[in-house]
Design a protein around this motif. Structure first.
Motif, mmCIF file in Angstrom:
data_model
loop_
_atom_site.group_PDB
_atom_site.id
_atom_site.type_symbol
_atom_site.label_atom_id
_atom_site.label_comp_id
_atom_site.label_asym_id
_atom_site.label_seq_id
_atom_site.Cartn_x
_atom_site.Cartn_y
_atom_site.Cartn_z
ATOM 1 N N GLU A 128 0.818 -1.203 0.000
ATOM 2 C CA GLU A 128 0.000 0.000 0.000
ATOM 3 C C GLU A 128 0.857 1.261 0.000
ATOM 4 O O GLU A 128 0.543 2.228 -0.687
ATOM 5 N N THR A 129 1.948 1.270 0.765
ATOM 6 C CA THR A 129 2.800 2.464 0.770
ATOM 7 C C THR A 129 3.494 2.639 -0.575
ATOM 8 O O THR A 129 3.681 3.770 -1.021
ATOM 9 N N ARG A 130 3.878 1.548 -1.221
ATOM 10 C CA ARG A 130 4.464 1.668 -2.555
ATOM 11 C C ARG A 130 3.450 2.200 -3.554
ATOM 12 O O ARG A 130 3.780 2.999 -4.423
ATOM 13 N N LYS A 131 2.210 1.754 -3.428
ATOM 14 C CA LYS A 131 1.160 2.232 -4.323
ATOM 15 C C LYS A 131 0.914 3.714 -4.100
ATOM 16 O O LYS A 131 0.754 4.477 -5.049
ATOM 17 N N ASP A 133 3.067 5.877 -2.902
ATOM 18 C CA ASP A 133 4.240 6.585 -3.426
ATOM 19 C C ASP A 133 4.182 6.680 -4.941
ATOM 20 O O ASP A 133 4.496 7.716 -5.518
ATOM 21 N N ALA A 134 3.783 5.614 -5.611
ATOM 22 C CA ALA A 134 3.685 5.621 -7.068
ATOM 23 C C ALA A 134 2.597 6.582 -7.527
ATOM 24 O O ALA A 134 2.765 7.296 -8.525
ATOM 25 N N ASP A 135 1.474 6.620 -6.819
ATOM 26 C CA ASP A 135 0.391 7.526 -7.184
ATOM 27 C C ASP A 135 0.799 8.982 -7.011
ATOM 28 O O ASP A 135 0.452 9.831 -7.826
ATOM 29 N N THR A 136 1.541 9.283 -5.965
ATOM 30 C CA THR A 136 1.970 10.672 -5.770
ATOM 31 C C THR A 136 2.998 11.074 -6.807
ATOM 32 O O THR A 136 3.026 12.222 -7.228
ATOM 33 N N GLN A 137 3.835 10.141 -7.243
ATOM 34 C CA GLN A 137 4.794 10.471 -8.297
ATOM 35 C C GLN A 137 4.082 10.716 -9.617
ATOM 36 O O GLN A 137 4.449 11.598 -10.367
ATOM 37 N N VAL A 138 3.046 9.956 -9.905
ATOM 38 C CA VAL A 138 2.274 10.157 -11.134
ATOM 39 C C VAL A 138 1.568 11.504 -11.086
ATOM 40 O O VAL A 138 1.540 12.238 -12.067
ATOM 41 N N ASP A 139 0.998 11.859 -9.934
ATOM 42 C CA ASP A 139 0.309 13.136 -9.802
ATOM 43 C C ASP A 139 1.270 14.305 -9.961
ATOM 44 O O ASP A 139 0.915 15.335 -10.515
ATOM 45 N N THR A 141 4.013 14.343 -11.768
ATOM 46 C CA THR A 141 4.462 14.462 -13.155
ATOM 47 C C THR A 141 3.318 14.714 -14.114
ATOM 48 O O THR A 141 3.539 14.990 -15.275
#
Length: 164
Positions: A128-131, A133-139, A141
């Motif tokens: 869940e924390t990786r997800k 983190d990935a979602d915040t990086q997508v947002d 960019t």
């Protein structure tokens, strides 16, 4: 070298600073919870009270043991799990030779289930924390992400305008 925030005896502080032993609250708390759990269950069983939740105690103790090994030694999760399961079955094996104690396969299974529950919880937490983190990086960019180059050409076909 970082200093420890709480006061340690000088001899311990020397080795902590020299070898950089991380004695943070997140590493000590699972071990403290394990010791408190063991102390409380030991008091219950030493006073002769028959506890109907024997398997639940095995689940809790070996779950905390897995968490303590993982947090304190900062090792891989599968190493923590294997160490806790091995200690559980070794403890049950040793009970065969202690008078007044009884080894039980069901206790060993309960130990293993406690380990599996904690391993699954940690794995889900990490996923869940990786997800997140990935979602915040997508947002981050998404605003400046993949910009398309502008073509500077005079022909209408290169701009997507047809002759019709």
């Amino acid at each position: 070298m970082p200093r420890i925030r709480f006061a340690l005896p000088h001899i311990i502080a020397y080795y902590v600073d020299r070898d950089y032993i991380d004695i943070s609250l997140s590493r000590i708390m699972p071990l403290a919870a394990l010791c408190l759990f063991g102390l409380l269950t030991g008091v219950i069983f030493n006073h002769g009270l028959q506890h109907p939740y024997d398997k639940a105690l095995h689940l809790g103790f070996y779950g905390l043991l897995t968490l303590s090994i993982h947090a304190f030694f900062c090792c891989r999760l599968r190493i923590s799990a294997v160490a806790a399961v091995a200690l559980g079955f070794a403890g049950e094996g040793v009970q065969m030779f202690i008078p007044g104690r009884e080894a039980s396969l069901m206790d060993g299974v309960a130990n293993g289930i406690g380990v599996v529950i904690v391993v699954a919880a940690i794995a889900l937490w990490r996923m869940e924390t990786r997800k997140i983190d990935a979602d915040t990086q997508v947002d981050e960019t998404a605003d400046f992400g993949e910009l398309q180059p502008i073509r500077l050409s005079s022909s209408p076909s290169s701009r997507g305008v047809s002759d019709r």
